[in-house]
Design a protein around this motif. Structure first.
Motif, PDB file in Angstrom:
ATOM      1  N   ASP A 117      40.031  41.692  40.817  1.00  9.88           N
ATOM      2  CA  ASP A 117      41.408  40.729  41.046  1.00  9.88           C
ATOM      3  C   ASP A 117      42.081  40.678  39.128  1.00  9.88           C
ATOM      4  O   ASP A 117      41.269  39.817  38.624  1.00  9.88           O
ATOM      5  N   SER A 126      42.150  31.997  46.109  1.00 10.61           N
ATOM      6  CA  SER A 126      42.564  33.159  46.276  1.00 10.61           C
ATOM      7  C   SER A 126      42.195  34.533  46.231  1.00 10.61           C
ATOM      8  O   SER A 126      41.332  35.511  46.615  1.00 10.61           O
ATOM      9  N   LYS A 127      42.352  34.152  44.960  1.00 16.31           N
ATOM     10  CA  LYS A 127      42.152  35.712  44.022  1.00 16.31           C
ATOM     11  C   LYS A 127      40.568  35.034  43.101  1.00 16.31           C
ATOM     12  O   LYS A 127      40.985  34.413  42.550  1.00 16.31           O
ATOM     13  N   GLU A 164      47.662  29.727  39.855  1.00 13.05           N
ATOM     14  CA  GLU A 164      46.901  30.650  39.333  1.00 13.05           C
ATOM     15  C   GLU A 164      46.467  30.036  37.270  1.00 13.05           C
ATOM     16  O   GLU A 164      46.902  29.175  37.193  1.00 13.05           O
ATOM     17  N   ASP A 209      43.428  35.119  38.565  1.00 13.14           N
ATOM     18  CA  ASP A 209      42.527  33.681  39.219  1.00 13.14           C
ATOM     19  C   ASP A 209      43.461  32.820  40.051  1.00 13.14           C
ATOM     20  O   ASP A 209      44.725  32.010  39.972  1.00 13.14           O
ATOM     21  N   GLN A 210      43.750  33.027  41.470  1.00 10.68           N
ATOM     22  CA  GLN A 210      44.376  32.376  42.184  1.00 10.68           C
ATOM     23  C   GLN A 210      44.442  31.281  43.206  1.00 10.68           C
ATOM     24  O   GLN A 210      43.583  31.313  43.962  1.00 10.68           O
ATOM     25  N   LYS A 258      39.155  36.680  39.389  1.00  7.80           N
ATOM     26  CA  LYS A 258      38.445  37.560  38.415  1.00  7.80           C
ATOM     27  C   LYS A 258      37.404  38.585  38.471  1.00  7.80           C
ATOM     28  O   LYS A 258      37.177  39.975  37.961  1.00  7.80           O
ATOM     29  N   LYS A 295      33.450  34.306  43.861  1.00  8.79           N
ATOM     30  CA  LYS A 295      34.746  32.891  43.559  1.00  8.79           C
ATOM     31  C   LYS A 295      33.944  31.911  42.412  1.00  8.79           C
ATOM     32  O   LYS A 295      32.731  31.722  42.789  1.00  8.79           O
TER      33      LYS A 295
END
Lengths: 395, 134
Positions: A135, A128-129, A90, A138-139, A131, A108
């Motif tokens: 979310d 995958s995630k 992350e 950020d992942q 902001k 993304k």
């Protein structure tokens, strides 16, 4: 982490040339690349990831440890990167996640970050995630599929040339200036333009009203030219494609050069050496010569009419030759064209000396108005085998 | 509206409506030249047919109009379906008042040969490319 070295206007770290660029340039360039989603045999999302991954793998192969790569991510202003577990990474803060933007629907934007992690791990990585999608972080998910190592793209040697002294080359008709270029370069290079990765740090570089990265020149060249070629292949007119890339440079100049020429550092070091607008141009060119973009030399100034700048070892020119055989096209240094046009506009259209508010509304009002606007051309190109890039700006 | 119906509208008005919507959503305004280049590229990528948005007017069939609305939503975060109907209708109304067939642009024409009223970088690059071709 790699030691910083400089040669011929280029800055190297870990054997790769690095260039300073702002969040506006990175945002606009990425938006331009992603416009090509849907073209046959071209995947811009994968391009953005792999272009970064290949370079990080190179660093790793040259001896960088994982810790050094994570530290360099912060040092170069990309943000604060950490591994959560074997398959998850992350960025608590990241340049692309927090400082770039899109004009379209939120989505993304961490392709570069995914590529960086992919380069570290050697495994295919995807965001995958985000902001930007609501979310909290950020992942990035690491798929335990090994990266295809056939995507190496730095296939040629970098053709660096000797750089002539200012005003000391054949054809130069620019008059001398009181601006001391070496003093300006030394001052810029002494600024703390790097990110930190301590507990209370972000790994971002806030400076001159923009957020900077010390980015991989080869990354920019790879994503720009591959997209340019894919769009040309699809029959899109050269003029439109070049326009969007040149625009990214123009917006970069407006924000970053505008920010620099409004900064306390400018008024402390450069402005006192300036007596007129031409000196401001010399001063800003000296600043550019500290950014790793190559060595800029003013060939001619006819105020309010014509300006000519040569660029020795331009990162686009030498970068193009590192990636491809020589071109027959002499107008491939998109960033240099946009940046030089933007600089002349800042001085002779906007008059930055009057300290206008450099926001987006001001930008649109200025550049939707054709009055006092200039045209840009590139007449010589390292990409096409010339000794230097030569940019002509005129009314 | 069928897919074969040709719809003409003013690009300047289109850009104005895009920016009005963006402003209402507190999003940054976009320069006309940038919008024109991006829309030309995006419509070519999505429909395989290049259309020059730097001309004073553009002519789209129904399918292209649908594609344009989707592009505007995806890449510029604006919902222009209603606005585009109005723009087409407004143009038709103006045409009936003062017919001017020269204002309708051949969508296959090369960009540098067309009449351009937008300002900004693009206009200046156009001069360069036009010169280069000669």
């Amino acid at each position: 982490m790699g030691k910083l070295t400089r040669q011929g206007g280029q800055t190297f770290m870990g054997g790769l040339n690095r260039v300073f660029h702002c969040n506006h340039y990175n945002a606009h360039l990425q938006m331009s690349i992603l416009m090509s989603v849907g073209l046959p045999e071209h995947d811009p999302e994968l391009l953005l990831i792999e272009a970064a991954s290949v370079l990080v793998q190179r660093l790793k192969n040259s001896g960088y440890s994982q810790k050094e790569l994570i530290n360099e991510f912060s040092f170069c202003g990309f943000g604060w990167l950490q591994q959560v577990n074997e398959r998850l990474w992350e960025t608590l803060f990241s340049h692309y996640g927090d400082s770039t933007y899109t004009h379209g629907k939120p989505g993304k934007v961490g392709y570069f970050n995914a590529g960086y992690i992919q380069g570290i791990t050697g495994y295919v990585t995807e965001q995958s995630k985000a902001k930007q999608l609501g979310d909290s972080v950020d992942q990035y998910q690491v798929d335990l599929t090994q990266v295809d190592t056939s995507t190496e793209y730095l296939i040629n040697a970098m053709p660096l040339s000797p750089v002539p002294e200012r005003f000391a080359f054949e054809g130069c008709c620019a008059r001398q200036t009181a601006v001391d270029e070496n003093k300006v370069i030394e001052a810029v290079q002494s600024l703390p333009l790097f990110g930190r990765c301590g507990t209370h740090d972000t790994g971002l570089i806030d400076a001159f009203g923009v957020v900077l990265t010390h980015h991989f020149a080869d990354y920019y060249n790879r994503i720009s030219y591959q997209t340019y070629f894919a769009m040309r292949q699809a029959g899109i007119p050269e003029e439109d494609i070049k326009e969007i890339f040149i625009q990214s440079g123009h917006i970069c100049a407006f924000n970053t050069f505008g920010g620099i020429m409004s900064s306390p550092e400018w008024y402390a070091v450069v402005e006192p050496q300036c007596q007129n607008r031409e000196d401001w141009l010399h001063g800003m060119i000296a600043v550019i010569n500290a950014l790793g973009w190559g060595m800029y030399r003013i060939e001619k100034i006819v105020a309010e009419k014509e300006f000519i700048v040569r660029i020795y070892n331009s990162y686009e020119g030498v970068g193009y030759r590192r990636l491809y055989p020589a071109s027959t096209d002499k107008s491939l240094s998109f960033l240099a064209m946009g940046a030089m046009l933007g600089l002349i506009h800042l001085l002779w259209k906007v008059d930055i000396r009057e300290k206008p508010d450099l926001d987006q509304a001001f930008y649109v009002s200025q550049f939707n108005n054709p009055n006092n606007s200039y045209t840009v051309e590139q007449t010589h190109a390292i990409a096409a085998g010339d000794e230097y890039d030569r940019i002509l700006i005129y009314k | 509206m069928t897919h074969n119906t040709l719809n003409h509208f003013s690009t300047a008005l289109l850009f104005k409506r895009i920016n009005e919507q963006r402003q209402a959503k507190h999003q940054p305004l976009l320069e006309n030249a940038l919008l024109a280049s991006k829309l030309g590229i995006l419509i070519a990528v999505k429909t395989d047919k290049y259309i020059n948005f730097r001309a004073e007017t553009v002519t789209l069939n129904g399918r292209q109009l649908v594609a344009l609305a989707a592009i505007l939503e995806e890449y510029f975060n604006v919902n222009m379906q209603q606005d585009m109907r109005e723009l087409v209708s407004l143009y038709s109304h103006e045409e009936q008042k003062e017919p001017d067939i020269s204002a309708v642009v051949d969508k296959t024409a090369k960009p540098a040969k067309q009449v351009v009223t937008e300002s900004g970088l693009l206009h200046r690059f156009k001069r360069f490319f036009a010169k280069k071709r000669t």
